[in-house]
Write an enzyme that holds these catalytic residues in place. Structure first.
Site, PDB file in Angstrom:
ATOM      1  N   SER A 668       0.673  -1.225   0.167  1.00  0.00           N
ATOM      2  CA  SER A 668      -0.062   0.016   0.019  1.00  0.00           C
ATOM      3  C   SER A 668       0.955   1.142  -0.169  1.00  0.00           C
ATOM      4  CB  SER A 668      -1.044   0.189   1.228  1.00  0.00           C
ATOM      5  OG  SER A 668      -1.894   0.927   0.920  1.00  0.00           O
ATOM      6  N   ASP A 741      -8.988  -4.595  -6.050  1.00  0.00           N
ATOM      7  CA  ASP A 741      -8.599  -3.895  -4.913  1.00  0.00           C
ATOM      8  C   ASP A 741      -9.813  -2.927  -4.719  1.00  0.00           C
ATOM      9  OD1 ASP A 741      -7.514  -2.026  -3.119  1.00  0.00           O
ATOM     10  OD2 ASP A 741      -5.357  -2.238  -4.111  1.00  0.00           O
ATOM     11  N   HIS A 775      -7.573  -5.486  -1.454  1.00  0.00           N
ATOM     12  CA  HIS A 775      -6.493  -4.788  -0.815  1.00  0.00           C
ATOM     13  C   HIS A 775      -5.495  -5.591  -0.114  1.00  0.00           C
ATOM     14  CE1 HIS A 775      -4.158  -1.147  -0.527  1.00  0.00           C
ATOM     15  NE2 HIS A 775      -4.084  -1.304   0.764  1.00  0.00           N
TER      16      HIS A 775
END
Length: 800
Positions: A668, A741, A775
């Site tokens: 991330s 995601d 994610h």
């Protein structure tokens, strides 16, 4: 150096073709042994701490789990067949045990192939409710703890699309449930319909600061499907499954009983829906009903909220954070902004807190005004309340002790909330006569449980506080050697009995009952270490300084058989990190790492690779500091490089590594960090970036902790974007992303476009898209393949 780098690039480019038709792979035996483990059970205790429920679930999900039907609407991901979140994580077994017994008891009569979630104790704490998801839907089950027997209460027609579909009544004999409406409509398959017109959105000229959200509504068909999937009817069901209708068809986003059980507060979603913000900002109406279902009062009406002022301390106007006051029979508490919700407006007071007594015939009463933004209020079982406020730009938090008898208040906390060394801890809570959690206060005395971070290490503590004088008395400080002890709850203050969790780098976390007066303790759980193969890995928290004097830390791991005295072999080093923003250097330099934390390898770190002969610096501190009026991101790149250089220098000076063989990785914002480090420094031989965002013009109204928009500081957005500097990046990079995601800002498109830019500019890069992954990654097949990809990449770039 140039010759070695060229060789690495050639090897990298020869190793990868333009596209690879590849099946799922598994990592090497050393890593697979750690990754393919049996997860110990989760632990759920009731407030009395006399019952333990052990929840068992598979270590990973499967691709089949991720391949279920899914609709993405209003920020939700829903399985339209089963009517529960498609991202739900399920347990597949339950065992129970009285805390003083030694053996768990298998719960009998569980459903076949159970998929258990939304577990909760009844108010009398003698039963446990849970939902089970079948192939058709969600059903409600009850476990009698004394007999350890489960019983199905409803059919599989509950609606869990907006969260838990049930709520216990105060009598522990009934539950309020949300079911699918009997007149439910048919979902629309938009792919089969020709459009009847274009999609049109308009703006009214008001300035707003909306982040980039995922899974939003896109068209009228989505609106209709959202309405169908979130609609419910509300019933009262007893433990034998007898139903009584309470409320008709509506979009119920929240249901809660008053503490005395005489009122039901229901929040419903209204139109118009939005295509630019998720359902949390749709119009909503909140109404309080009596137990016969009659409306008592509409207590809140929230309009569509598509316009928000800039800044993390800005809020919407109107009543916010409305809920039941836990120390009163039926009183609502809420807050309203006094500055229009706009943090840029000067104001002596930012928020005003009100209380409102049922049946709401009298006007709400002002309770307290905060000078900063309201955070929360905690009530006690005495005549006090604790009000907390905070302000993001200064990172300040304050807490006030409010005397409910006379309204006087005193400041009991005033600090930078990132200053972990000054953290006073959290007040211990208990359930009151209404079954609600309140601050435990008897005879004017309360208790603070603290994490205990200090410059000399972590020492969790327990303080007694005299609420009249605010003087503290330290009752206990944990000083275990080669182990870490966390205080979880106070079982008996007068006897000194507490519940703790103990762990070490090789001892899996387990619960203990401890007497802090006699120091005697008794194990409550005895979970074994599932990672025996790394129990002898060397682990140390190292401290070092950045070139501007900021103190940094990281947890260093070395292979179990490495000779730390001779240091003959120079190891390749892997650094895993995540940048964090601070407003001052002192808090940025504080250490929140403990060498006695259990070493839990996961796909979220590089710890696996200690078994392959690598040194690993995990959770390396990467502070980004902006003091005074300077924002952290004003100097993001130089601070990022300085952090990395300091980390490499620190481990190199210990004599363990070959500094020409260093890799960096992150997930991330850590992936964003990784791409920038490879772009703007020559410190690394390669990098691994997972599920990141690389073009900040695609998140133009803020990202991470950046409050300014692109048009405020275009040079910051452009300079920080690896995509904008792709022509400078020549270091081998492995890009990984889930192809589904769901995180705001980290659209899969970010990795796809960055890869295309790097590839066309001649950079050595490989992109791996993991099917069905959001994610965070979940499926076993994808995670094992991810580890294989990383292993192959690191062996090629650092060892060959």
């Amino acid at each position: 150096m140039k010759i070695k780098l060229t060789i690495c690039l050639l090897a990298f480019l020869n190793f990868y073709d333009a596209q690879e038709s590849i099946t799922y792979q598994k990592p090497s035996a050393e890593i697979l042994k750690l990754a393919d483990y049996e997860r110990p059970p989760g632990v759920l205790m009731n407030s009395k701490k006399d019952w333990i429920v052990f929840t068992y679930r598979p270590t990973y999900k499967t691709l089949e789990d991720l391949s279920q039907q899914e609709m993405k609407l209003g920020g939700l991901r829903i399985n339209p067949v089963t009517n529960i979140s498609s991202t739900a994580t399920y347990s597949n077994n339950l065992k129970v045990r009285k805390i003083n017994d030694k053996t768990e008891v298998q719960v009998k009569n569980l459903p076949a192939n159970p998929k258990i979630t939304y577990t909760s104790f009844s108010p009398d704490e003698k039963k446990l409710a849970f939902t089970n998801t079948t192939n058709k839907g969600v059903e409600l089950w009850i476990v009698d703890l004394e007999t350890a027997a489960a019983k199905k209460v409803t059919s599989d027609n509950l609606n869990a699309n907006l969260g838990s579909p049930y709520l216990w009544y105060k009598d522990s004999q009934h539950l309020l449930i949300k079911t699918l409406p009997q007149d439910r409509g048919t979902l629309i398959d938009a792919s089969k319909d020709l459009p009847t017109g274009p999609i049109v959105s308009t703006a009214d000229g008001k300035v707003s600061q909306n982040r980039t959200y995922q899974d939003l509504l896109k068209n009228p068909q989505d609106e209709k499907n959202f309405e169908i999937l979130t609609a419910s009817e509300v019933y009262n069901v007893d433990l034998n499954g007898n139903l009584k209708k309470v409320k008709d068809h509506d979009l119920y986003s929240g249901l809660s009983f008053s503490p005395d059980g005489n009122y039901l507060m229901a929040t419903t979603i209204k139109k118009p829906f939005s295509y630019i913000v998720p359902l949390s900002r749709f119009p909503m109406t909140t109404t309080v009903y009596d137990m016969n279902g009659n409306a008592v009062k509409t207590v809140n009406e929230i309009p569509l909220n598509e316009v928000m002022p800039k800044g993390f301390s800005s809020v919407r106007t109107g009543k916010r954070d409305m809920g039941w006051r836990s120390d009163m029979p039926a009183t609502l508490v809420y807050t309203e902004a006094l500055d229009g919700g706009d943090q840029s407006r000067p104001a002596e007071y930012r928020d005003e807190i009100f209380t409102w007594d049922a049946p709401f015939t009298n006007a709400p009463k002002s309770f307290f005004k905060t000078r900063q933004r309201y955070e929360n209020v905690s009530w006690t079982n005495d005549h006090y309340a604790i009000v907390s406020e905070g302000w993001y730009d200064t990172r300040n938090t304050k807490a006030y002790l409010v005397d409910l008898n006379n309204g006087e208040s005193r400041v009991i906390e005033d600090r930078n909330y990132q200053d972990i060394y000054s953290d006073p801890g959290n007040f211990n809570t208990i359930k009151n006569q209404y079954g609600r959690l309140v601050v435990d206060m008897k005879g004017g005395k309360s208790y603070l449980i603290g994490a205990g971070f200090t410059k000399d290490g972590q020492h969790p503590f327990l303080d007694e506080v005299d609420m009249k004088t605010l003087k503290k008395k330290r009752l206990y400080t944990s000083n275990l050697k080669n182990a870490k002890e966390e205080i979880i709850d106070i079982l008996n203050p007068s006897k000194g009995e507490v519940l703790t969790i103990q762990q070490s780098s090789s001892q899996y976390p387990n619960y203990f009952k401890k007497n802090i007066k006699s120091n005697k303790e008794e194990a409550v759980t005895n979970f074994a270490n599932p990672f025996e193969s790394i129990k002898d890995v060397y682990k140390e928290v190292i401290t070092y300084k950045r070139n501007d004097g900021v103190t940094l830390t990281g947890t260093l791991y070395l292979p179990a058989n490495y000779d730390r005295k001779a240091k003959k072999e120079k190891l390749p080093l892997l650094i895993w990190a995540y940048p964090t923003e601070y407003k001052d250097k002192n808090t940025a330099g504080q250490n929140n790492q403990n060498p006695n934390d259990f070493t839990f390898p996961s796909y979220g770190s590089f710890v696996y690779w200690t078994t392959k002969g690598y040194a690993v610096l995990d959770d390396a501190a990467f502070p980004i500091i902006g003091e005074g009026k300077t924002e952290p991101n004003d100097t993001f790149i130089p601070q990022l490089v300085a952090n990395a250089e300091a980390a490499i220098n620190a481990v190199d000076q210990l004599g363990y590594i070959d500094r020409k063989k260093v890799a960096v990785g992150g997930h991330s914002y850590g992936a964003f960090m990784t791409a920038n480090l490879l772009t703007h420094s020559k410190l690394f031989a390669c990098g691994i970036a997972r599920s990141g965002a690389y073009n900040r013009t695609l998140t133009p109204f803020g990202f991470q902790s950046e409050q300014r928009n692109y048009w405020d500081v275009p040079e910051i957005y452009n300079t920080m974007s690896p995509f904008m500097n792709a022509d400078k990046m020549k270091t081998p990079l492995l890009l990984i992303h889930g192809d589904a995601d769901n995180n705001p800002g980290t659209f899969t498109l970010q990795t796809e476009r960055y890869f295309q830019a790097l590839k066309n500019l001649g950079a050595p890069v490989k992109m791996v898209l993991l099917p069905k992954e959001a994610h965070g990654y979940a499926a076993k097949e994808n995670i094992l393949h991810l580890l294989w990809e990383q292993d192959q990449f690191l062996e090629k770039c650092l060892k060959k």
